[in-house]
Design a protein around this motif. Structure first.
Motif, PDB file in Angstrom:
ATOM      1  N   ALA A 112      60.863  28.927 -10.854  1.00  0.00           N
ATOM      2  CA  ALA A 112      59.913  27.940 -11.137  1.00  0.00           C
ATOM      3  C   ALA A 112      60.161  26.626 -11.823  1.00  0.00           C
ATOM      4  O   ALA A 112      59.818  25.561 -11.608  1.00  0.00           O
ATOM      5  CB  ALA A 112      58.732  28.437 -11.293  1.00  0.00           C
ATOM      6  N   LEU A 113      60.990  27.265 -13.084  1.00  0.00           N
ATOM      7  CA  LEU A 113      61.226  26.174 -14.087  1.00  0.00           C
ATOM      8  C   LEU A 113      62.474  25.298 -13.566  1.00  0.00           C
ATOM      9  O   LEU A 113      62.767  24.127 -14.103  1.00  0.00           O
ATOM     10  CB  LEU A 113      61.748  26.852 -15.175  1.00  0.00           C
ATOM     11  N   ALA A 114      63.351  25.767 -12.464  1.00  0.00           N
ATOM     12  CA  ALA A 114      64.409  25.050 -12.341  1.00  0.00           C
ATOM     13  C   ALA A 114      63.982  23.621 -11.727  1.00  0.00           C
ATOM     14  O   ALA A 114      64.639  22.519 -11.901  1.00  0.00           O
ATOM     15  CB  ALA A 114      65.211  25.773 -11.305  1.00  0.00           C
ATOM     16  N   THR A 115      63.112  23.545 -10.753  1.00  0.00           N
ATOM     17  CA  THR A 115      62.587  22.506 -10.215  1.00  0.00           C
ATOM     18  C   THR A 115      62.365  21.184 -10.972  1.00  0.00           C
ATOM     19  O   THR A 115      62.997  20.062 -10.806  1.00  0.00           O
ATOM     20  CB  THR A 115      61.193  22.575  -9.191  1.00  0.00           C
ATOM     21  N   PRO A 116      61.512  21.422 -12.168  1.00  0.00           N
ATOM     22  CA  PRO A 116      61.357  20.277 -12.997  1.00  0.00           C
ATOM     23  C   PRO A 116      62.741  19.633 -13.697  1.00  0.00           C
ATOM     24  O   PRO A 116      62.899  18.418 -13.776  1.00  0.00           O
ATOM     25  CB  PRO A 116      60.703  20.701 -14.035  1.00  0.00           C
ATOM     26  N   GLU A 124      66.806  15.417 -13.059  1.00  0.00           N
ATOM     27  CA  GLU A 124      68.187  15.298 -12.788  1.00  0.00           C
ATOM     28  C   GLU A 124      68.063  13.661 -11.878  1.00  0.00           C
ATOM     29  O   GLU A 124      68.617  12.734 -11.888  1.00  0.00           O
ATOM     30  CB  GLU A 124      68.797  16.067 -12.122  1.00  0.00           C
ATOM     31  N   ALA A 125      67.296  13.898 -10.690  1.00  0.00           N
ATOM     32  CA  ALA A 125      67.002  12.748  -9.679  1.00  0.00           C
ATOM     33  C   ALA A 125      66.727  11.723 -10.177  1.00  0.00           C
ATOM     34  O   ALA A 125      67.037  10.651 -10.089  1.00  0.00           O
ATOM     35  CB  ALA A 125      66.047  13.323  -8.826  1.00  0.00           C
ATOM     36  N   THR A 126      65.526  11.702 -11.342  1.00  0.00           N
ATOM     37  CA  THR A 126      65.259  10.482 -12.054  1.00  0.00           C
ATOM     38  C   THR A 126      66.167  10.017 -12.551  1.00  0.00           C
ATOM     39  O   THR A 126      66.419   8.429 -12.551  1.00  0.00           O
ATOM     40  CB  THR A 126      64.071  10.914 -12.992  1.00  0.00           C
ATOM     41  N   ASP A 127      67.064  10.679 -13.552  1.00  0.00           N
ATOM     42  CA  ASP A 127      68.159   9.771 -14.238  1.00  0.00           C
ATOM     43  C   ASP A 127      69.277   9.423 -13.223  1.00  0.00           C
ATOM     44  O   ASP A 127      69.554   8.308 -13.247  1.00  0.00           O
ATOM     45  CB  ASP A 127      69.032  10.988 -14.855  1.00  0.00           C
ATOM     46  N   LEU A 128      69.398  10.143 -12.174  1.00  0.00           N
ATOM     47  CA  LEU A 128      70.362   9.283 -11.091  1.00  0.00           C
ATOM     48  C   LEU A 128      69.718   8.033 -10.683  1.00  0.00           C
ATOM     49  O   LEU A 128      70.395   7.113 -10.283  1.00  0.00           O
ATOM     50  CB  LEU A 128      70.504  10.429 -10.108  1.00  0.00           C
ATOM     51  N   MET A 129      68.349   8.142 -10.497  1.00  0.00           N
ATOM     52  CA  MET A 129      67.623   6.969  -9.730  1.00  0.00           C
ATOM     53  C   MET A 129      67.732   5.875 -10.453  1.00  0.00           C
ATOM     54  O   MET A 129      68.103   4.805 -10.371  1.00  0.00           O
ATOM     55  CB  MET A 129      66.283   7.040  -9.309  1.00  0.00           C
ATOM     56  N   VAL A 130      67.352   6.065 -12.036  1.00  0.00           N
ATOM     57  CA  VAL A 130      67.481   4.939 -13.037  1.00  0.00           C
ATOM     58  C   VAL A 130      68.853   4.409 -13.045  1.00  0.00           C
ATOM     59  O   VAL A 130      68.833   3.140 -13.182  1.00  0.00           O
ATOM     60  CB  VAL A 130      66.990   5.508 -14.475  1.00  0.00           C
ATOM     61  N   ALA A 131      69.712   5.216 -12.998  1.00  0.00           N
ATOM     62  CA  ALA A 131      71.265   4.756 -13.083  1.00  0.00           C
ATOM     63  C   ALA A 131      71.534   3.884 -11.828  1.00  0.00           C
ATOM     64  O   ALA A 131      71.933   2.984 -12.044  1.00  0.00           O
ATOM     65  CB  ALA A 131      72.181   5.927 -13.193  1.00  0.00           C
ATOM     66  N   ALA A 169      68.010  16.783  -3.639  1.00  0.00           N
ATOM     67  CA  ALA A 169      66.888  17.256  -2.931  1.00  0.00           C
ATOM     68  C   ALA A 169      67.113  18.770  -2.197  1.00  0.00           C
ATOM     69  O   ALA A 169      66.250  19.617  -2.087  1.00  0.00           O
ATOM     70  CB  ALA A 169      66.397  16.139  -1.873  1.00  0.00           C
ATOM     71  N   VAL A 170      68.464  18.893  -1.807  1.00  0.00           N
ATOM     72  CA  VAL A 170      68.871  19.958  -1.122  1.00  0.00           C
ATOM     73  C   VAL A 170      68.672  21.273  -2.165  1.00  0.00           C
ATOM     74  O   VAL A 170      68.085  22.268  -1.876  1.00  0.00           O
ATOM     75  CB  VAL A 170      70.186  20.117  -0.750  1.00  0.00           C
ATOM     76  N   ALA A 171      69.076  20.859  -3.348  1.00  0.00           N
ATOM     77  CA  ALA A 171      69.192  21.804  -4.432  1.00  0.00           C
ATOM     78  C   ALA A 171      67.592  22.272  -4.862  1.00  0.00           C
ATOM     79  O   ALA A 171      67.243  23.480  -4.874  1.00  0.00           O
ATOM     80  CB  ALA A 171      69.736  21.298  -5.888  1.00  0.00           C
ATOM     81  N   ILE A 172      66.747  21.433  -4.662  1.00  0.00           N
ATOM     82  CA  ILE A 172      65.222  21.540  -4.882  1.00  0.00           C
ATOM     83  C   ILE A 172      64.867  22.691  -3.614  1.00  0.00           C
ATOM     84  O   ILE A 172      64.188  23.669  -3.988  1.00  0.00           O
ATOM     85  CB  ILE A 172      64.432  20.452  -4.832  1.00  0.00           C
ATOM     86  N   LEU A 173      65.123  22.277  -2.477  1.00  0.00           N
ATOM     87  CA  LEU A 173      64.924  23.189  -1.274  1.00  0.00           C
ATOM     88  C   LEU A 173      65.578  24.739  -1.517  1.00  0.00           C
ATOM     89  O   LEU A 173      65.037  25.687  -1.459  1.00  0.00           O
ATOM     90  CB  LEU A 173      65.647  22.525   0.078  1.00  0.00           C
ATOM     91  N   PHE A 174      66.850  24.688  -1.784  1.00  0.00           N
ATOM     92  CA  PHE A 174      67.388  26.024  -2.250  1.00  0.00           C
ATOM     93  C   PHE A 174      66.678  26.716  -3.369  1.00  0.00           C
ATOM     94  O   PHE A 174      66.180  27.803  -2.947  1.00  0.00           O
ATOM     95  CB  PHE A 174      68.839  25.644  -2.658  1.00  0.00           C
ATOM     96  N   VAL A 175      66.108  26.085  -4.311  1.00  0.00           N
ATOM     97  CA  VAL A 175      65.503  26.815  -5.223  1.00  0.00           C
ATOM     98  C   VAL A 175      64.090  27.325  -4.805  1.00  0.00           C
ATOM     99  O   VAL A 175      63.716  28.382  -5.199  1.00  0.00           O
ATOM    100  CB  VAL A 175      65.220  25.860  -6.746  1.00  0.00           C
ATOM    101  N   ASP A 176      63.389  26.498  -4.166  1.00  0.00           N
ATOM    102  CA  ASP A 176      62.342  26.729  -3.717  1.00  0.00           C
ATOM    103  C   ASP A 176      62.183  28.008  -2.489  1.00  0.00           C
ATOM    104  O   ASP A 176      61.364  28.713  -2.698  1.00  0.00           O
ATOM    105  CB  ASP A 176      61.411  25.616  -2.697  1.00  0.00           C
ATOM    106  N   VAL A 177      63.437  27.974  -1.656  1.00  0.00           N
ATOM    107  CA  VAL A 177      63.389  29.080  -0.925  1.00  0.00           C
ATOM    108  C   VAL A 177      63.800  30.546  -1.623  1.00  0.00           C
ATOM    109  O   VAL A 177      63.011  31.563  -1.668  1.00  0.00           O
ATOM    110  CB  VAL A 177      64.425  28.877   0.143  1.00  0.00           C
TER     111      VAL A 177
END
Ligand SMILES: Nc1ncnc2c1ncn2[C@@H]1O[C@H](COP(=O)(O)OP(=O)(O)OP(=O)(O)O)[C@@H](O)[C@H]1O
Ligand SMILES: [Mg+2]
Length: 593
Positions: A32-36, A41-48, A64-72
């Motif tokens: 549950a804590l991994a998603t935030p 990470e995504a935000t940092d990448l996007m800002v860059a 996004a794929v990693a988020i899916l993995f963690v959710d599953v």
């Protein structure tokens, strides 16, 4: 809390489940804590990426794929953990109920005299439900929630101790506010439970005795009684709910202010470049993650309180010591002859209020002894003492010279067969009811017992014979039929001592004669104690003991006692007198018609 741990300690054998649940809860919190973090990470990448003219989209897609993995993974862990939690609490429920039942069965008759059946059953259901329900919820939700909260606070603390402090304050504050409300709320809840208990208790009684209700046309009264108690619960709910929601508004306002402080601080710090955009996104998510559990807190507090009350009730009953207990090293009773002797026995259901005073008599081996006396003089009580359903308060009862208080209760009761004054049968088949006294009996044994009790003919008239269901789901038996089944049950036990408490009182004269033959056969060679109001039943006994005001009045053979002017001869006169009167009345009726 100690009580709840004690409950878990009660079922130590479930430790693999406890371990599994703890492990999976940790996995759940971690995922549950991994998603935030991934979103940070995504935000940092996007800002860059927004800084360059032609950004690559693949890195954010991988996040996004990693988020899916963690959710599953989280879904899997949640469900396996939930499964373990369900099984564990079901097993816990089984174990607690079994222990409770086992313990109740050991408690003496006096416990059952004091408590209403409904109360005992309700208590079993309520306490065990509340305890196991809490443990189930704790395993499936609360534990994981608490873990997540701790992890969130630690992670937030790494970025900003100010935010962490606010979070640490929020939980106890909210819990305290909830507990304050909960106490008062719980009092109202108890009042409501009491009202519904009274209504349902009466409801159960009315259903069981619906014939009485109908014959006295009291349906309306009973209905109003029911309705009134439920109306009271509505009145209480008005106050209760109003209070709860008023307090909830207050609590939430406090909470909203604290969260306002957190967000204001977070946004201001980001604008001042103390946090990157990515960090801000992470912290906003974490703070939000900690919001949900706060609202569940009230639920947790509430359920914990109920569970603690429930386990207290549970342990209160479990700590009752059977007052009629076997002595350590108590031997098994052997009954070579069957001489029963009461020596100066005194007893009262309440300690100071004796029902039986200094009773001494013998029921000789293989002979028939009748107890005669008016209603309420203590005859049934004497037989209960012989079975040691209660301990005598003075004196002793011996069988072939052995004091019954010194032997194992089971071995004592093995040697006594009883036909109770109220021939209580269980639901189930006729066969099961007769074989209740001897589970090893064959069909032939059961049939022979039924024949001896003069019950065979009426049983065979039912469509399914011995397999006919009686009681709640099956056919209803008449008073006399029940009595004959109860006699068959006692016959099948084949014990050297026999107690017949008004065994033939519900039979008509013809059936009584037939059953009497069966009983005569049954009584041969056994020590029998007979209680009967009808003198025909006891005309052929060897000895009569008359009881008056809980004391032995006279002892002698029927012919001896007929000559004195004691209770027996009085009864004799009364009953003969009424027969003669009845005869005369009939004669007059004959002449008149
Ligand atoms: N479980 C009990 N708790 C308290 N008092 C009881 C209990 N059972 C019986 N008593 C009291 O003890 C006294 C003797 O009762 P008991 O049932 O032994 O009378 P009995 O001689 O068998 O009467 P009956 O002929 O009507 O069956 C009565 O006054 C009764 O109120
Ligand atoms: Mg009685």
């Amino acid at each position: 809390m100690k009580l709840l741990l004690k409950v878990l300690g009660y079922a130590r054998n479930l430790w693999p489940y406890y371990t599994g649940i703890i492990l999976f809860s940790i996995f759940m919190s971690l995922t549950a804590l991994a998603t935030p973090f991934l979103i940070k990470e995504a935000t940092d990448l996007m800002v860059a990426a927004l800084q360059v003219p032609q950004p690559d989209i693949m890195p954010v897609v991988w996040v996004a794929v990693a988020i899916l993995f963690v959710d599953v993974l989280n879904t899997l862990f949640t469900n396996v953990g939930g499964y373990l939690g369900d099984i564990m609490s079901a097993k816990l429920k089984k174990q607690l109920s079994e222990r409770y039942y086992e313990h109740l069965l050991k408690l003496p008759q006096s416990y059952y005299d004091q408590e209403l059946t409904g109360t005992i059953i309700n208590r079993l259901n309520r306490t065990i439900f509340e305890v196991t329900n809490f443990i189930n919820m704790f395993a499936n939700n609360f534990f994981q929630m608490l873990l997540t909260v701790v992890m969130v606070i630690v992670v937030v603390g790494i970025y900003s101790w100010e935010l962490a402090v606010l979070l640490i304050v929020v939980y106890p504050l909210f819990m305290w506010l909830t507990a304050l409300t909960s106490k008062k709320w719980q009092n109202w809840q108890n009042e409501k439970n009491l009202e519904t208990d009274i209504a349902s208790g009466r409801f159960a009684e009315v259903i069981a005795q619906i014939r009485v209700v109908k014959s006295f046309i009291q349906e309306q009264l009973e209905y109003r009684h029911f309705e009134r108690h439920y109306q009271t619960t509505i009145d209480i709910t008005h106050r209760q709910s109003r209070y709860w929601h008023d307090m909830d508004v207050l609590r939430r306002l406090v909470l909203n202010s604290i969260f306002f402080a957190m967000f204001a601080y977070l946004f201001a710090m980001t604008v001042q470049r103390h946090f990157t955009i990515g960090e801000m996104v992470l912290l906003v998510q974490l703070v939000n993650l900690s919001r949900m559990p706060i609202f569940s807190m009230s639920f947790l507090v509430d359920n914990t309180q109920k569970a603690i009350a429930g386990s207290r009730d549970f342990f209160n009953v479990m700590s009752l010591k059977p007052s009629v207990a076997d002595k350590s090293h108590a031997a098994a009773l052997t009954v070579p002859k069957g001489n029963v002797e009461f020596k100066g026995v005194s007893f009262g259901y309440n300690k100071d209020d004796h029902v039986i005073h200094h009773i001494s008599f013998t029921a000789d081996a293989g002979k028939k002894t009748a107890l005669v006396g008016e209603s309420g003089q203590g005859k049934t009580t004497i037989t209960s003492l012989l079975m040691r359903l209660y301990d005598v308060q003075k004196g002793a009862i011996t069988i072939d010279g052995t004091d019954i208080s010194q032997v194992r209760q089971v071995s004592l009761r093995e040697h006594i067969a009883v036909v109770f004054q109220d021939p209580a049968l269980f639901s189930g088949t006729i066969y099961e009811n007769i074989a209740y006294s001897n589970p090893h009996a064959t069909m032939t044994d059961v049939e022979n017992a039924a024949k001896a009790a003069n019950a065979y003919d009426f049983i065979m008239k039912f469509d399914k014979g011995f397999e006919s269901e009686i009681g709640e789901r099956g056919l209803k038996l008449s008073g006399g039929q029940k009595q004959r089944i109860a006699i068959a049950r006692a016959i099948l036990k084949d014990a050297p001592i026999l107690i017949l408490d008004e065994a033939t009182s519900s039979l008509d004269s013809k059936a009584e004669v037939q059953v009497q033959e069966a009983l005569d056969y049954l009584m041969k060679g056994r020590t029998t104690i007979i209680i009967a109001h009808r003198l025909s039943t006891i005309a052929h006994v060897d000895k009569i003991v008359t009881i008056k005001n809980g004391r032995v009045d006279e002892v002698g053979s029927p012919s001896d006692l007929a000559k004195t002017d004691g209770i027996y001869s009085e009864l004799l006169d009364l009953q003969l007198g009424t027969t003669e009167k009845a005869k005369k009345a009939l004669e007059q009726y004959d002449i008149a018609s």
